[in-house]
Design a protein around this motif. Structure first.
Motif, PDB file in Angstrom:
ATOM      1  N   GLN A   1       0.878  -1.185  -0.006  1.00  0.00           N
ATOM      2  CA  GLN A   1      -0.011  -0.128   0.051  1.00  0.00           C
ATOM      3  C   GLN A   1       0.762   1.233   0.111  1.00  0.00           C
ATOM      4  O   GLN A   1       1.991   1.205   0.391  1.00  0.00           O
ATOM      5  N   PHE A   2       0.227   2.330  -0.373  1.00  0.00           N
ATOM      6  CA  PHE A   2       0.898   3.514  -0.179  1.00  0.00           C
ATOM      7  C   PHE A   2      -0.268   4.639  -0.359  1.00  0.00           C
ATOM      8  O   PHE A   2      -1.366   4.724  -0.587  1.00  0.00           O
ATOM      9  N   ASP A   3       0.420   5.936   0.169  1.00  0.00           N
ATOM     10  CA  ASP A   3      -0.632   6.994   0.375  1.00  0.00           C
ATOM     11  C   ASP A   3      -0.422   8.113  -0.618  1.00  0.00           C
ATOM     12  O   ASP A   3       0.503   8.356  -0.984  1.00  0.00           O
ATOM     13  N   LEU A   4      -1.746   8.802  -0.902  1.00  0.00           N
ATOM     14  CA  LEU A   4      -1.477   9.896  -1.933  1.00  0.00           C
ATOM     15  C   LEU A   4      -2.187  10.940  -1.247  1.00  0.00           C
ATOM     16  O   LEU A   4      -3.557  11.105  -1.287  1.00  0.00           O
ATOM     17  N   PRO A   5      -1.651  12.234  -0.978  1.00  0.00           N
ATOM     18  CA  PRO A   5      -2.277  13.262  -0.611  1.00  0.00           C
ATOM     19  C   PRO A   5      -3.000  14.077  -1.646  1.00  0.00           C
ATOM     20  O   PRO A   5      -2.386  14.689  -2.592  1.00  0.00           O
ATOM     21  N   ILE A   6      -4.180  14.266  -1.478  1.00  0.00           N
ATOM     22  CA  ILE A   6      -5.011  15.130  -2.485  1.00  0.00           C
ATOM     23  C   ILE A   6      -5.421  16.497  -1.832  1.00  0.00           C
ATOM     24  O   ILE A   6      -6.341  16.430  -0.613  1.00  0.00           O
TER      25      ILE A   6
ATOM     26  N   ALA B   1      -9.185   9.199   4.033  1.00  0.00           N
ATOM     27  CA  ALA B   1      -9.120   9.486   5.442  1.00  0.00           C
ATOM     28  C   ALA B   1      -8.831  11.120   5.197  1.00  0.00           C
ATOM     29  O   ALA B   1      -7.847  11.587   4.461  1.00  0.00           O
ATOM     30  N   LEU B   2      -9.593  12.073   5.953  1.00  0.00           N
ATOM     31  CA  LEU B   2      -9.483  13.263   5.948  1.00  0.00           C
ATOM     32  C   LEU B   2      -8.490  13.975   7.234  1.00  0.00           C
ATOM     33  O   LEU B   2      -8.406  13.506   8.695  1.00  0.00           O
TER      34      LEU B   2
END
Length: 300
Positions: free
Chosen positions: A179-184, A237-238
């Motif tokens: 998995q990895f995270d993407l900040p939008i 997630a916010l």
């Protein structure tokens, strides 16, 4: 020769030990000869490797049988002495004995085989050889990021199979979840961002999703385990700074780094083509208001 014979007649215990050592040496020489013969005459690497290991295990088995037969059938007065000797030898060489037993356990139970990627005693790597005492691995990680080879070859005692957990990346199910995270950035078109990420992940990982689904069905039948979702999933997630998109997916254990690179690059290029509808976020400091400063230059 007559003197040697007379000396052996006067010391029957020494003669028995010498005779036993000769028998063991003959068996070991025969094993080495057969291993070399197999190495020369069998071209297939896998068959040659397994044949050599089989001959090695058979040699140890023959030595054990001969030892039991020799000491119980031919020696009477030597029983107590050999018992004490064996106890002392077992205590002194307990690690070696445990390693030999561990090698038998590895081959019989198939804990791992050459070619598997494992983690044992805090060391991760690909198994390249398993002999009667050591497991040899090509190390992964340490000062090298991700699942790349460090270049070091590690020899680990087979006794460790009894001393802690063994993580096998490839046996039965050669896939792992990553998995990895993407900040939008807030204000972006969230639905468009979601559709871009899911579409790229589904297209890139379709081969692994299909293959892993078939293998997971076999895992469920073999073990007491619930069914799992192998398709790419996206969770949002916010946070105080941005909406964090977490992409979770399944991939071949050997292609974890390359697939993560491909996903990141493809998603980045797709977001760039949205003309600002979707923007990647970064840590920023926003100054809401600067206080007014009044300076009186005439005042003394």
């Amino acid at each position: 020769m007559e003197q040697i014979k007379m000396w052996f007649d006067e010391n029957p215990i020494v003669y028995s030990i010498f005779k036993y050592l000769l028998i063991v040496a003959a068996v070991l020489i025969a094993v080495q000869f057969l291993r070399k013969a197999l190495k020369r005459n069998i071209p297939n690497t896998a068959i040659r490797y397994k044949s050599q290991k089989g001959i090695e295990i058979l040699g140890y088995f023959v030595i054990i049988i001969l030892s039991i037969s020799y000491f119980t059938g031919n020696i009477k007065d030597f029983t107590v002495a050999i018992g004490l000797f064996s106890a002392g030898l077992a205590f002194t060489l307990q690690e070696l004995i445990l390693s030999i037993v561990g090698s038998l356990y590895i081959f019989i139970v198939k804990v791992y085989t050459p070619g598997d990627r494992i983690e044992i005693n805090g060391i991760k790597g690909d198994v390249i050889d398993v002999d009667s005492i050591y497991t040899t691995m090509m190390e992964i990680g340490q000062w090298v990021d991700s699942d790349n080879y460090s270049g070091r070859i590690v020899k680990l005692s087979n006794a460790f199979v009894f001393k802690g957990p063994i993580y096998n990346y490839s046996q039965d199910f050669p896939f792992i979840w990553d998995q990895f995270d993407l900040p939008i950035r807030y204000g972006s078109d969230m639905e468009l961002a979601k559709s871009i990420i899911v579409k790229i992940a589904s297209e890139t990982l379709s081969e692994y999703t299909k293959a892993s689904k078939m293998q997971w069905e076999d895992i469920v039948k073999k073990y007491y385990i619930e069914d799992a979702q192998v398709e790419p999933t996206l969770a949002i997630a916010l946070t105080d700074n941005w909406a964090q998109f977490n992409l979770r997916y399944i991939v071949d254990y050997k292609r974890r780094r390359s697939i993560k690179h491909l996903l990141n690059y493809s998603i980045f290029k797709a977001i760039e083509q949205t003309n600002g509808k979707v923007v990647l976020a970064s840590s920023t400091l926003e100054i809401i208001k600067i206080p007014q400063l009044k300076v009186d230059v005439n005042k003394e």
